[in-house]
Design an enzyme around this catalytic site. Structure first.
Site, PDB file in Angstrom:
ATOM      1  N   GLN A   1      12.159 -47.931 -28.836  1.00  0.00           N
ATOM      2  CA  GLN A   1      11.393 -48.650 -29.967  1.00  0.00           C
ATOM      3  C   GLN A   1      12.318 -49.030 -30.944  1.00  0.00           C
ATOM      4  OE1 GLN A   1       8.434 -45.449 -30.978  1.00  0.00           O
ATOM      5  NE2 GLN A   1       6.901 -47.076 -30.115  1.00  0.00           N
ATOM      6  N   ILE A   2      12.891 -50.390 -30.874  1.00  0.00           N
ATOM      7  CA  ILE A   2      14.062 -50.943 -31.758  1.00  0.00           C
ATOM      8  C   ILE A   2      13.482 -51.314 -33.192  1.00  0.00           C
ATOM      9  CG2 ILE A   2      13.770 -53.259 -31.018  1.00  0.00           C
ATOM     10  CD1 ILE A   2      16.716 -53.755 -30.999  1.00  0.00           C
ATOM     11  N   ASP A   3      12.105 -51.928 -33.307  1.00  0.00           N
ATOM     12  CA  ASP A   3      12.053 -52.361 -34.648  1.00  0.00           C
ATOM     13  C   ASP A   3      10.435 -52.095 -34.914  1.00  0.00           C
ATOM     14  OD1 ASP A   3      12.213 -53.176 -37.255  1.00  0.00           O
ATOM     15  OD2 ASP A   3      12.192 -55.266 -36.634  1.00  0.00           O
ATOM     16  N   PRO A   4      10.001 -51.216 -34.683  1.00  0.00           N
ATOM     17  CA  PRO A   4       8.303 -51.128 -34.880  1.00  0.00           C
ATOM     18  C   PRO A   4       7.998 -50.809 -36.407  1.00  0.00           C
ATOM     19  CG  PRO A   4       8.950 -48.901 -34.105  1.00  0.00           C
ATOM     20  CD  PRO A   4      10.076 -49.815 -34.296  1.00  0.00           C
TER      21      PRO A   4
ATOM     22  N   ARG B   1      13.986 -47.689 -36.003  1.00  0.00           N
ATOM     23  CA  ARG B   1      13.581 -47.566 -37.477  1.00  0.00           C
ATOM     24  C   ARG B   1      13.096 -46.517 -38.114  1.00  0.00           C
ATOM     25  NH1 ARG B   1      10.041 -52.386 -40.323  1.00  0.00           N
ATOM     26  NH2 ARG B   1      11.802 -53.635 -39.272  1.00  0.00           N
TER      27      ARG B   1
END
Length: 100
Positions: A38-41, A64
């Site tokens: 999950q790169i940028d939730p 994040r």
């Protein structure tokens, strides 16, 4: 990565299934991912972690993390954890190795 901020869990499952089907068709069994990222939730939902675990993912890495939480985890050397993503499913059905 699906949008966890405004989506119901069923579209997330549909997106994951569609993507995994495409990868299997194009690359065979070796193309099936074992780790989610999950790169940028906008936060990390317990439900999506449980879905990843039930779909056969071995791990989840998040891009994040709150800076204070990250600093504490780095100091304690606890950047990785086994996320028990469901209180109602018996372990290890929804357990997933998680790191940030």
């Amino acid at each position: 990565m699906s949008d966890e901020a405004a989506a119901h869990y069923s579209p997330a499952i549909e997106q994951l299934a569609l993507g995994r089907r495409f990868l299997r068709r194009e690359f065979g069994a070796c193309g099936t991912p074992r780790v989610a990222w999950q790169i940028d939730p906008f936060g990390h939902s317990r439900q999506l972690a449980a879905i990843f675990a039930q779909m056969g993912y071995d791990g989840l890495f998040v891009g994040r993390v709150d800076h204070q939480d990250k600093a504490t985890r780095e100091q304690l050397r606890e950047m990785e954890l086994l996320w028990r993503a469901s209180g109602s499913l018996p372990p290890p059905a929804a357990d997933i190795f998680t790191g940030g």
